[in-house]
Design an enzyme around this catalytic site. Sequence first.
Site, PDB file in Angstrom:
ATOM      1  CE  LYS A  33     -20.650  70.226 112.003  1.00 14.28           C
ATOM      2  NZ  LYS A  33     -19.729  71.358 112.201  1.00 14.28           N
ATOM      3  NE  ARG A  34     -32.068  69.331 111.829  1.00 15.10           N
ATOM      4  CZ  ARG A  34     -33.136  68.556 111.887  1.00 15.10           C
ATOM      5  NH1 ARG A  34     -33.594  68.155 113.058  1.00 15.10           N
ATOM      6  NH2 ARG A  34     -33.758  68.171 110.799  1.00 15.10           N
TER       7      ARG A  34
END
Length: 478
Positions: A254-255
């Site tokens: 997700k980063r």
Amino acid sequence: MESEVRVRFAPSPTGHLHIGNVRTAILNWIFARQQQGKFVLRIEDTDAERSSAASEHAILDDLRWLGLAWDEGPDIGGPYGPYRQSQRLEIYRQHLKVLAEKGAAYPCFCSEADLQQKRDEAVSKGETPKYDGTCLRFGQEERRRLLESGTPHAWRFHVAAGELKWLDLVKGELSFDAAAFGDFVLVRRDGLPTYNFAAVVDDATMKMSHVIRGDDHVSNTPKQLLLYRALGFETPQFAHIPMILGPDRTRLSKRHGATSLREFREKGYLPEALINFLSLLSWSSQSGEEVLSVERIIEEFDFARMSRSQAVFDIVKLNWMNGQYIRELKLETLVDLARPFLKDAGIDVEDEAALADILSLMRNYVEYLAQISDLVRPFYETDPPHKDGEAIAVYSKDGAQKIYWAFLRHLKNYDHLSAEVFRTIMKAVQKETGIMGKELWVPIRVALTGKLHGPELPRVAEILGKAKCERFISAVLT
């Protein structure tokens, strides 16, 4: 006669589909369609705490949206069901019994505390933790006594020493030393099967000919080969596809931005573009072309052209490719696709012909459909478009102000603002102010759209109309 090609996609319903798993589903589906085989959907839901019916529904909905129709699955059934692991527990018990009767499986009574102590001791000695065979050494009488007394236990597979080899369709010949991983768990203390045991039983009893999955499963394959042999099953062909990495070459997470299919769907990426893009992560067409129809990918796909190197997810390339597909849409299709995004942005569209006119002008600047609302907003708002700091810096300059005053004076000479009238006015403003080129056109664009770049400005002005152009330019006068 060769046996039918059968492949499967087996997600766990614990959340939305990760884009890496979507790529796996796509390649399985493509291979099945190319070989005129069967694409099977199986739900691995034995993790009762994390699995949910809502997640399963969302997964099926997203796969349908993507266009990956399955031939057998939990919703449509098939000859080798059930297709949810939670409904197959008796099948696993039957196969565990077979292994136990052969002496290939045995009960393990070690507590989690005992096992953790053994792991800690191995690590402290610089060794790789593996089960030391404590319960394997129990005699039959001791095992019977513990089982009859209800002592909590798992079941382990007894691993015989030896080398395990297989020919992977992507990675070539691979080999592992069975002694490296020790006796592994088949069924946990709660009675639920582990991944390796359930996957082998399911793949074998569902007649899978090929197992196509991420290369993070390579280390599971030796254990599964042992189980295929012990149970007397024919071994499928394995194809381990490279993992997808982020731009920093770490595992995609997700980063790095959006990672689930649902997120890309909600942003307005097209299914055909996603299939095209994800297929090209580690695979390439012999033609060297990158924008390929689904039909061409199915026709040309070959494991021999798949790289063994890990693939990097390039969002810039995906945006470019999705933009190519958007530009190829029929205009009426684009209008239909844009409507929900405009509605979510609070833009009320009553005149579809006008919207089609606007989108025909703006579509070359759209990479994904969620961008459309910002691009078309100036055409629907009565207030001047939002100005960011860069735009303010443009229209607050003395030269820009001269342009605005001159433009408004000349605009008053016309009852209607067409593209041709706009060009005539701009020529007059250039002659009056002595300003030309970008220095002339950019300030007008900023006043009308709030943007430094965009489509053909005379057409923008024509669609906005005289009254709105006059109001927007008047709003930036200082």
